[in-house]
Design a protein around this motif. Sequence first.
Motif, PDB file in Angstrom:
ATOM      1  N   GLN A   3      59.721 -19.039  58.841  1.00  0.00           N
ATOM      2  CA  GLN A   3      59.759 -19.250  57.390  1.00  0.00           C
ATOM      3  C   GLN A   3      58.358 -19.121  56.792  1.00  0.00           C
ATOM      4  OE1 GLN A   3      61.248 -23.299  57.208  1.00  0.00           O
ATOM      5  NE2 GLN A   3      63.358 -22.611  57.016  1.00  0.00           N
ATOM      6  N   ASP A  45      54.075 -26.219  58.996  1.00  0.00           N
ATOM      7  CA  ASP A  45      54.457 -27.153  57.942  1.00  0.00           C
ATOM      8  C   ASP A  45      55.506 -28.115  58.477  1.00  0.00           C
ATOM      9  OD1 ASP A  45      54.684 -28.299  55.394  1.00  0.00           O
ATOM     10  OD2 ASP A  45      56.287 -26.921  54.815  1.00  0.00           O
ATOM     11  N   ILE A 205      60.913 -32.057  41.761  1.00  0.00           N
ATOM     12  CA  ILE A 205      61.667 -31.464  42.873  1.00  0.00           C
ATOM     13  C   ILE A 205      62.679 -30.444  42.357  1.00  0.00           C
ATOM     14  CG2 ILE A 205      63.124 -31.985  44.877  1.00  0.00           C
ATOM     15  CD1 ILE A 205      61.677 -34.678  45.006  1.00  0.00           C
ATOM     16  N   ASP A 206      63.207 -30.678  41.170  1.00  0.00           N
ATOM     17  CA  ASP A 206      64.108 -29.693  40.558  1.00  0.00           C
ATOM     18  C   ASP A 206      63.391 -28.381  40.278  1.00  0.00           C
ATOM     19  OD1 ASP A 206      66.754 -30.097  40.322  1.00  0.00           O
ATOM     20  OD2 ASP A 206      66.695 -31.031  38.342  1.00  0.00           O
ATOM     21  N   THR A 208      61.969 -25.227  38.706  1.00  0.00           N
ATOM     22  CA  THR A 208      62.329 -24.409  37.548  1.00  0.00           C
ATOM     23  C   THR A 208      63.702 -23.795  37.832  1.00  0.00           C
ATOM     24  OG1 THR A 208      61.500 -22.318  38.422  1.00  0.00           O
ATOM     25  CG2 THR A 208      59.878 -23.779  37.395  1.00  0.00           C
ATOM     26  N   ASP A 209      64.160 -22.942  36.928  1.00  0.00           N
ATOM     27  CA  ASP A 209      65.451 -22.276  37.171  1.00  0.00           C
ATOM     28  C   ASP A 209      65.392 -21.367  38.394  1.00  0.00           C
ATOM     29  OD1 ASP A 209      66.440 -23.531  34.999  1.00  0.00           O
ATOM     30  OD2 ASP A 209      66.263 -21.807  33.636  1.00  0.00           O
ATOM     31  N   GLU A 210      64.179 -20.929  38.745  1.00  0.00           N
ATOM     32  CA  GLU A 210      64.064 -19.942  39.829  1.00  0.00           C
ATOM     33  C   GLU A 210      63.738 -20.514  41.200  1.00  0.00           C
ATOM     34  OE1 GLU A 210      61.351 -16.909  38.121  1.00  0.00           O
ATOM     35  OE2 GLU A 210      62.405 -17.592  36.304  1.00  0.00           O
ATOM     36  N   TYR A 211      63.119 -21.674  41.264  1.00  0.00           N
ATOM     37  CA  TYR A 211      62.723 -22.245  42.554  1.00  0.00           C
ATOM     38  C   TYR A 211      62.577 -23.746  42.427  1.00  0.00           C
ATOM     39  CZ  TYR A 211      58.376 -21.435  39.995  1.00  0.00           C
ATOM     40  OH  TYR A 211      57.428 -21.387  39.020  1.00  0.00           O
ATOM     41  N   GLY A 212      62.681 -24.422  43.569  1.00  0.00           N
ATOM     42  CA  GLY A 212      62.511 -25.870  43.612  1.00  0.00           C
ATOM     43  C   GLY A 212      61.072 -26.245  43.890  1.00  0.00           C
ATOM     44  N   ASP A 214      58.233 -28.775  46.077  1.00  0.00           N
ATOM     45  CA  ASP A 214      57.994 -29.592  47.277  1.00  0.00           C
ATOM     46  C   ASP A 214      57.536 -30.984  46.860  1.00  0.00           C
ATOM     47  OD1 ASP A 214      58.462 -27.340  48.796  1.00  0.00           O
ATOM     48  OD2 ASP A 214      56.347 -26.817  48.969  1.00  0.00           O
ATOM     49  N   TYR A 215      57.432 -31.872  47.860  1.00  0.00           N
ATOM     50  CA  TYR A 215      56.845 -33.193  47.580  1.00  0.00           C
ATOM     51  C   TYR A 215      55.348 -33.018  47.346  1.00  0.00           C
ATOM     52  CZ  TYR A 215      55.385 -32.944  52.487  1.00  0.00           C
ATOM     53  OH  TYR A 215      54.822 -32.544  53.673  1.00  0.00           O
ATOM     54  N   ALA A 217      51.313 -34.072  47.275  1.00  0.00           N
ATOM     55  CA  ALA A 217      50.457 -34.811  48.207  1.00  0.00           C
ATOM     56  C   ALA A 217      50.109 -36.199  47.698  1.00  0.00           C
ATOM     57  CB  ALA A 217      49.183 -34.019  48.492  1.00  0.00           C
ATOM     58  N   ILE A 218      50.208 -36.400  46.396  1.00  0.00           N
ATOM     59  CA  ILE A 218      49.999 -37.717  45.781  1.00  0.00           C
ATOM     60  C   ILE A 218      51.202 -37.987  44.884  1.00  0.00           C
ATOM     61  CG2 ILE A 218      48.454 -39.150  44.331  1.00  0.00           C
ATOM     62  CD1 ILE A 218      46.171 -37.251  44.965  1.00  0.00           C
ATOM     63  N   ARG A 254      54.283 -26.286  45.338  1.00  0.00           N
ATOM     64  CA  ARG A 254      55.091 -25.151  45.788  1.00  0.00           C
ATOM     65  C   ARG A 254      54.475 -24.628  47.073  1.00  0.00           C
ATOM     66  NH1 ARG A 254      59.935 -22.877  46.013  1.00  0.00           N
ATOM     67  NH2 ARG A 254      59.803 -20.617  45.933  1.00  0.00           N
TER      68      ARG A 254
END
Lengths: 392, 392
Positions: A3, A45, A205-206, A208-212, A214-215, A217-218, A254
Motif C-alpha cells: 500500500q 506505517d 476523519i470524514d 472530503t468528498d474524495e478521500y478520508g 488519517d488520525y 499526530a496531535i 493524509r
Amino acid sequence: MSQTVFDTAEYDRRIARTKARMEEEGLDAAVVSDPANMNYLTGYDGWSFYVHQAVILTPDRDEPVWVGRQMDATGARATTRLTEESIRPYSDDHVQSPRDLHPMDFFADVLRDLGVDDGRIGLEMDAYYFTAKSYTRIRDNLPEAEFEDITLLVNWVRIKKSDAELKYMQQAARISENAMQAGLDAIGEGIPEYEAAEAIYSALIDGTDEYGGDYPAIVPLMPSGDYTGTPHLTWTDRPFENGDPVIIELSGCRHRYHSPLARTTFVGDPPEEIAETAEIVVEGMEAALDAAEPGVTAERVEKAWRDTIAKHGVEKKDRIGYSMGLGYPPDWGEHTASLRPGDETVLEENMTFHTIPGLWFDDFGVELSETFRITSTGAEPLADFPRRLFTA
Amino acid sequence: MSQTVFDTAEYDRRIARTKARMEEEGLDAAVVSDPANMNYLTGYDGWSFYVHQAVILTPDRDEPVWVGRQMDATGARATTRLTEESIRPYSDDHVQSPRDLHPMDFFADVLRDLGVDDGRIGLEMDAYYFTAKSYTRIRDNLPEAEFEDITLLVNWVRIKKSDAELKYMQQAARISENAMQAGLDAIGEGIPEYEAAEAIYSALIDGTDEYGGDYPAIVPLMPSGDYTGTPHLTWTDRPFENGDPVIIELSGCRHRYHSPLARTTFVGDPPEEIAETAEIVVEGMEAALDAAEPGVTAERVEKAWRDTIAKHGVEKKDRIGYSMGLGYPPDWGEHTASLRPGDETVLEENMTFHTIPGLWFDDFGVELSETFRITSTGAEPLADFPRRLFTA
C-alpha cells in the motif's frame, strides 16, 4: 499487497540523500527509530511504535532493513516494498519480557549480521521511542562499536518536500478547513467542550468528498476561557460560557502528512480589547508571511512579526513556527528549523512551516496559525480560511 | 482552578505506596517520566509529552516536584494540587534547541537543589519519552550520582485499582459499548474504512448522555480482509468488500482510564469455517474468564484458554492479555502482568486486565476481547456486549 503511497523513485531519492549525509558523518550504519523517519525511508506505517522498532541503513545495501515485532512484519510487507530478506522480526517473547530479554538484543544480532558490529553506528539518541534502555542495551551488546548521535539527521533530509508530498499536505489542508469550520459551528454557550471536539474529530476523519483523513499526530486542542494560556490541556465536560475566548488548533492528516491550522473564536460579543488584539495578530501574521521567501533566514520571518506587533506597543520575542509535515503521535513538527530569533536556516523553495503566533494577556489569549510552503518567490498558505476573530 | 479528578487522599495513598517501593530499592529520588505515571502520582494531564517532562519524588518531601516546559506550568497548576514551589518549569530555549542546551540540564539543577545529586536516583530507563539522550545528559550532569533502572516501579503500584479508578473504567466501558455498536452499524459492503473509523471516533468522544469521552491512548484499529493478521494497520480509503472479516478493537476513555473492547464482524454471509472459529474463540474466552479469580496466577488464565481451544484441535501458546487502565499514547497497557505462559503474578481483587485472544489462519482471523476486573470471587467484564461473530 503493498500500500506504499509514493513511487519507488521517491523512496530511492530519500535513501540516497540520507546515505550522503551518513557518508559525511562517516557512518557504517544508521538506526532510524523515529516512526516518521521510518515511514519516510520505507513507507512503513502502523500503530506499532509502542514496541521497539527501527529501520537500519548501511552504505552497501540498496534498501533499509526493517526490524520490529513479529506480528508487525505483515504490516511491513503491506506498507513497504522491502524484500523479504530486509524484514527482520523479533519474536514476541522480547515484548515487555519479565525475563532478561530485550528487543535491542535482537537489533544487535541484526547489526552483527550486517557486518557493522565493530563499525560507527548512528543512533537517534533524542528521538521519541528510542529509550535510554535501548541505548544502554545496544551499547552493552556491541562492545566493539562506536556510537554517534544522529538525532535529526533524517529530519533535516525531510525539510524540502517533493511534489508528491505537497499533494498530500494540500489534501490535509482541505481536511483542516472542513474541521475548523465544524469546530467553529459547534462551539456555543452551554455546549460542552467534548461536543466541539467530537465535531472536529468527525470532520478530520470524514475528510472530503474524495478521500478520508488519517488520525492526526496531535489531538485537536481547544484551550478556552481562563485556560487559553494553557495550550496543551485537552477537552473536558465543561460547557463553554458566554465571555470565553476559545483557541482551536487542529490538523487534517493524509497519509501521515499534516497541515495544521489555528483560529480563535469568542463566545458572545468580544470586548474591544480582544477584537483589537486579534487584529494585531492578523497583521503580524501577514507580515511574517510577506517576509518569507527563498533566501531569507528563518529568524527574519519571526522579526517581521515582532516588528509589526511592536508598532502596537507589544514586546514579545518568541518561537512563532517550525518546519513540519510527516508525523506520528506525539508531534507533527520536524524539530529542525524554527521561526525564532537566532535560527539562521536559509529558506528554500518547498520547505513547509507551521507558523502559530499568538498574544496572551492575564485573562485571555488570541492565536492564529497558517501552514505555508515556500514558493519560488514567496510563501503560499496551504489552507484557505478567513483570518479573523470568530464569534460563537 | 484545579481540575484534579481524584481527592487528595487518593494521591497521598499512591505516593505513599510508591515511596515504600523506593525505600525497598534504597532510592534517594525517583524521576518518573512516563506520562501515565506522572498523572497517577499528581493528576498532571496535558498533551505535553512531546517535550521532556517528569515528576520527581524524594523520601523527605510530601509532594512530588513537577518539571516541564514553561508553557505547561499553567497546565500543572490547573490539573494538580501541587504547591507553587513544586512546579519547576524550564525556559523555552531548552526546547529543540539548536544550541547545546537540553531540558535534562535543568532537571540536573532541580535534583541538585533537592540535595540528591550525589544520591541514588531512579530513572524509568525503558519508558516512553525518556530518551537515550535524556539518560546520557542527566548522567553527565551529575557525576556523583548513582543511577538505577526503575522502569515499571510505579506501573506495578498501579496494578490494583481503587473504587474511584474503577468508576472511571466503568464509564469508559459504557463509551466502548456505544462505540462498538456505532462501528458495527457503520461497516458494510462498499463503505470506506475511514467512514467506519469516523463513526467509532465520533461515539468515543460523544461518550454517553451523561459525560463525554477523552482521546484513547490507541486509535481504533480495524484490520480487515487480507489484513486481519496485520493488527496495527490503521484505516484507509479502501471500501469494505463482501467476504471481508473485520476486527474492531477500540477503547472508550474517561479521565485517561480505558476499557478496551474487540469484536469481529463479517461483511456478507460468513463461511462455516469462520463461524466455527468464532464459536471456539468465544468458548475459549469464557473459559479464561471462568478461570480468573483471586489467588490464581496470570498464566493459569491463559492455560484455560489454551486447553479449551486444544479440545477443538487448535494448538496456540500466546500472550492473551495484560494489565491496563490509565494511559497515554502510544499505549493503554501497564506493561506489568501478562496473561501468558510463565507469568506467575497472583491475581488479586481489583486488578484489571484486557484479554484479547484470537485465532488467525492463512486468510482470516477472529478476535474477541473483554476488559475485566478481578472481584472477591471471580472476574467481572466491565462492558456488556454480546460475545459472538457479527455480520454486516
